[in-house]
Write a protein that holds these residues in place. Structure first.
Motif, PDB file in Angstrom:
ATOM      1  N   ALA A 338      17.909 -26.434 -65.812  1.00 32.37           N
ATOM      2  CA  ALA A 338      16.937 -26.119 -66.886  1.00 32.37           C
ATOM      3  C   ALA A 338      17.616 -25.210 -68.007  1.00 32.37           C
ATOM      4  O   ALA A 338      17.694 -24.072 -67.352  1.00 32.37           O
ATOM      5  N   ARG A 342      16.371 -28.356 -72.144  1.00 36.41           N
ATOM      6  CA  ARG A 342      16.909 -29.576 -71.599  1.00 36.41           C
ATOM      7  C   ARG A 342      17.048 -29.634 -69.906  1.00 36.41           C
ATOM      8  O   ARG A 342      17.258 -28.382 -69.725  1.00 36.41           O
ATOM      9  N   ALA A 343      17.125 -30.591 -69.576  1.00 38.10           N
ATOM     10  CA  ALA A 343      17.553 -30.688 -68.240  1.00 38.10           C
ATOM     11  C   ALA A 343      18.700 -31.421 -67.730  1.00 38.10           C
ATOM     12  O   ALA A 343      18.650 -32.881 -68.165  1.00 38.10           O
ATOM     13  N   TYR A 344      19.260 -30.943 -66.780  1.00 38.96           N
ATOM     14  CA  TYR A 344      20.584 -31.537 -66.514  1.00 38.96           C
ATOM     15  C   TYR A 344      20.682 -31.810 -65.093  1.00 38.96           C
ATOM     16  O   TYR A 344      20.589 -31.030 -64.306  1.00 38.96           O
ATOM     17  N   ASP A 363      22.399 -35.268 -68.995  1.00 40.76           N
ATOM     18  CA  ASP A 363      20.925 -34.890 -69.604  1.00 40.76           C
ATOM     19  C   ASP A 363      20.004 -35.838 -69.097  1.00 40.76           C
ATOM     20  O   ASP A 363      20.085 -37.114 -69.292  1.00 40.76           O
ATOM     21  N   THR A 365      16.582 -35.046 -69.415  1.00 35.75           N
ATOM     22  CA  THR A 365      15.283 -34.587 -69.682  1.00 35.75           C
ATOM     23  C   THR A 365      14.330 -35.818 -70.077  1.00 35.75           C
ATOM     24  O   THR A 365      13.155 -35.733 -69.893  1.00 35.75           O
ATOM     25  N   LEU A 368      12.988 -37.308 -66.705  1.00 29.88           N
ATOM     26  CA  LEU A 368      12.289 -36.512 -65.682  1.00 29.88           C
ATOM     27  C   LEU A 368      10.995 -37.371 -65.236  1.00 29.88           C
ATOM     28  O   LEU A 368       9.989 -37.414 -66.359  1.00 29.88           O
ATOM     29  N   VAL A 474      11.576 -26.415 -70.623  1.00 29.81           N
ATOM     30  CA  VAL A 474      11.417 -27.795 -70.752  1.00 29.81           C
ATOM     31  C   VAL A 474      10.125 -28.498 -70.774  1.00 29.81           C
ATOM     32  O   VAL A 474       9.209 -27.934 -70.072  1.00 29.81           O
ATOM     33  N   ARG A 476       7.542 -31.949 -71.460  1.00 28.14           N
ATOM     34  CA  ARG A 476       7.445 -33.504 -71.575  1.00 28.14           C
ATOM     35  C   ARG A 476       5.930 -33.681 -71.803  1.00 28.14           C
ATOM     36  O   ARG A 476       5.097 -32.928 -70.984  1.00 28.14           O
TER      37      ARG A 476
END
Length: 668
Positions: A338, A342-344, A363, A365, A368, A474, A476
């Motif tokens: 993170a 963004r999350a990778y 990526d 994101t 997730l 991050v 959502r």
């Protein structure tokens, strides 16, 4: 000769003993044999399949036609032969090792005729561990098309086709492809289905068998070469028949994921020199179809595969395949990194300077997983109370920024409200072998509706409730309510609360259908107070003949203190009587002594405060009830329902005119 409703075409090659079950399942269809013809084509079998078909034709006389031919090398030619002989309004292709549920053809024909559709997909079930496409069968769809559904992920021909469609378009199976011959046939049929496509997901229609002898066509056909022959065929088909844009990208997604993954698995088993050539051919094949805009529709794993293929990175492809095999065996999801909101996914070569694969490839994101659970949801006065937990899968709960989000459905107006973050020790231990911990995923919120709109009352509307779950930068969003404790009701709970100077206000907390997420209804947009309060009876008291009893029930959440009966006369006079709750019940009663009412015609309603927006008109007194009578200052008075007004409460209060009363008595 009357044409059958359905022609079932069975291409059979060395399918004994499976073909017996297959044909029997057709013969026993509830649609009836008189609606069917079965055309079986024995494609040069050497195991006695042809003889078994002849035997079955004798068992079911008039139902079957058996055609024998030399082996053609695949199912295309026998299916085409069957089509040439078909007479039915519909055609169903059935493989000789598969079988039907008893009601399959009846349901499929009914679906096509009711909706005017050209193709019907029936839910498929794998037998002996056979894997089958399932994403298109999440729900029944009476009418859809290839661009707005997942039907393109099922490119086998095991479906019901309107024969007029096949003949109008001249559709036949290509005979030059050793594998994948069904894809162009089915794809072109989908694209030409002007009447639409139906999907049956609530009945097991087709049972597809993984043969123990490895006799399925895809199992028999080895190597990457035959697969590299039909993939360009399909890519050319899309380019020729679907203009660039969203629709083409939607269909291309299937080939860029399923076909590429299958091909790479075969490449990994080839000698290096051959593998390098095959990978280069695959890269060239994909080039006309792929563009950067497609990446956002693909998973990170699919993006990485395609990146390595397009850059002809064979060693990296082979390493990724090994990683995928190990990942499939593992019970632990791939960790994520993170950063910057963004999350990778930490897939191979992430931020490896020697490979220089862009971060955007990894990526995840938008993909997730968002987990949530509601342990409390309810209204107390003007305050909405919520509690539970929410977290992002694989993102540990550090630097938590979770907020409650209220968004009005029509206008899109939204308000973000703070929550109290609470500890959730042990959360996450039950998945990924406890690899990820979510120790501070809990939330508690107390939202005062009188101040939720930046200090002002939340306006009328339908306010959908979400969590903006955030951790490690991050965030959502997720609608909440579908996952909730057993003691948290999803049924509508309507309360009448004190407004901000405008009188009482209706507030309903309910869950939507079919998803079960919480929404606030402010101002009776969907849930009318009148439907929750019922006047059960209007009658005279047995103990006091001048006392009118107005009784009813309230299904509101909490008995409203402001409930009252308001009577208004034609002269403008009013009388207000409080409704008293019947102890230990949902019932109430308002008492009106008509001797206190002035002369005139009185109308009435059950009202919750002022103004009269939360009001229910009173029903008329039953016709069987006579007038109430009393004396005032020695003179006779009465109160009774106005004649001819049986649709509403209209009570006439007046002094008895003695001359007319005497005249009536004389007449009687």
């Amino acid at each position: 000769m009357v044409s059958p409703t359905v022609s079932v075409i069975v291409a059979a090659y060395n399918a004994k003993p499976y073909v017996t079950r297959s044909i029997t399942s057709v013969a026993e269809q509830t649609i009836g044999r008189e609606a069917l013809e079965v055309i079986t084509v024995d494609d040069g079998s050497t195991d006695g399949t042809g003889e078994e078909l002849e035997r079955l034709a004798e068992v079911y006389p008039g139902l079957m036609r058996v055609i024998h031919q030399e082996n053609s090398g695949g199912p295309s030619a026998p299916r085409n032969v069957g089509l040439e002989h078909a007479r039915g309004r519909f055609v169903f292709f059935l493989d000789a090792d598969d079988y039907l549920g008893p009601e399959t053809l009846a349901r499929m024909v009914a679906m096509a005729e009711e909706n005017g559709t050209d193709i019907v997909l029936g839910k498929m079930v794998g037998v002996n561990g056979r894997g089958l496409p399932a994403s298109m069968f999440k729900r029944t769809q009476p009418k859809t098309d290839v661009f707005n559904s997942r039907v393109y992920w099922a490119l086998n021909p095991l479906k019901l086709f309107r024969r007029e469609l096949l003949e109008r378009e001249g559709l036949r199976f290509p005979t030059g492809l050793p594998i994948g011959e069904d894809q162009p046939f089915t794809a072109l049929a989908y694209l030409a289905a002007e009447g639409g496509i139906s999907v049956i997901a609530d009945y097991d229609c087709l049972f597809c068998t993984l043969r123990e002898d490895g006799g399925n066509t895809t199992s028999r056909t080895k190597g990457s070469e035959p697969r590299l022959r039909f993939l360009p065929y399909m890519i050319d088909l899309l380019i020729e028949n679907v203009p660039p844009g969203r629709n083409r990208d939607h269909l291309a997604h299937r080939h860029l994921t399923i076909e590429v993954q299958n091909l790479l698995a075969h490449i990994s088993r080839e000698p290096r020199e051959d593998a390098e050539k095959t990978l280069a051919r695959l890269a060239d094949t994909l080039a006309p179809l792929w563009h950067e805009g497609m990446d956002e529709h693909l998973s990170a794993m699919a993006r990485l595969r395609l990146y390595l293929v397009r850059h002809r990175m064979l060693d990296e492809v082979l390493e990724l395949l090994r990683f995928e095999r190990e990942l499939a065996k593992s019970k632990v999801s791939t960790p994520v990194h993170a950063e910057g909101g963004r999350a990778y996914a930490r897939y191979p070569f992430f931020r490896d300077p020697a490979r220089a694969v862009p971060d955007s490839v990894y990526d995840v994101t938008p993909q997730l997983g968002v987990r949530h659970h509601v342990s409390r949801a309810g209204l107390s006065g003007t305050t909405l109370h919520l509690a539970g937990h929410g977290y992002l899968h694989r993102v540990e709960t550090r630097d938590v920024t979770t907020e409650l989000l209220l968004r009005e459905r029509e206008s899109g107006t939204e308000y973000r409200l703070p929550v109290t973050h609470t500890a959730t020790p042990g959360l996450g231990a039950g998945e990924d072998e406890g690899r990820f911990a979510y120790e501070k995923a809990g939330f508690e919120a107390a939202v005062d509706l009188a101040t939720a709109a930046d200090g002002a009352p939340l306006p009328d509307g339908l306010w959908d409730i979400s969590l903006a779950i955030g951790a490690q930068s991050v965030t959502r969003e997720v609608r909440i309510g579908s996952k909730r404790a057993d003691d948290v009701s999803g049924g509508p709970a309507t309360r009448v609360v004190n407004g901000a100077g405008d009188g009482p206000r209706a507030v309903t907390l309910y869950t939507t259908k079919p998803y079960g997420n919480f929404t606030l209804d402010l101002g009776q947009k969907k849930h009318r107070v009148a439907s929750r309060i019922k006047v059960a009876a209007v009658r005279w008291s047995a103990s006091n003949p001048t006392e009118l009893l107005i009784g009813g029930t309230s299904a509101l959440d909490g008995f409203p203190d402001a409930l009252k009966v308001v009577l208004t006369s034609d002269s403008g006079a009013t009388a207000v009587l409080p409704a008293q709750r019947t102890p230990h019940t949902d019932g109430f009663t308002a008492r009106v002594d008509v001797r206190d009412l002035g002369p005139g015609v009185w109308q009435g309603e059950l009202r919750l405060g002022d103004p009269a927006g939360l009001a229910t008109p009173l029903p008329a007194l039953p016709k069987s009830l006579g007038p109430a009578k009393w004396r005032r200052l020695g003179l006779p008075w009465y109160a009774k329902q106005v004649d001819g007004k049986r649709d509403r409460f209209e009570l006439r209060v007046a002094r008895t005119e003695l001359v007319r009363a005497v005249a009536r008595r004389v007449k009687s």
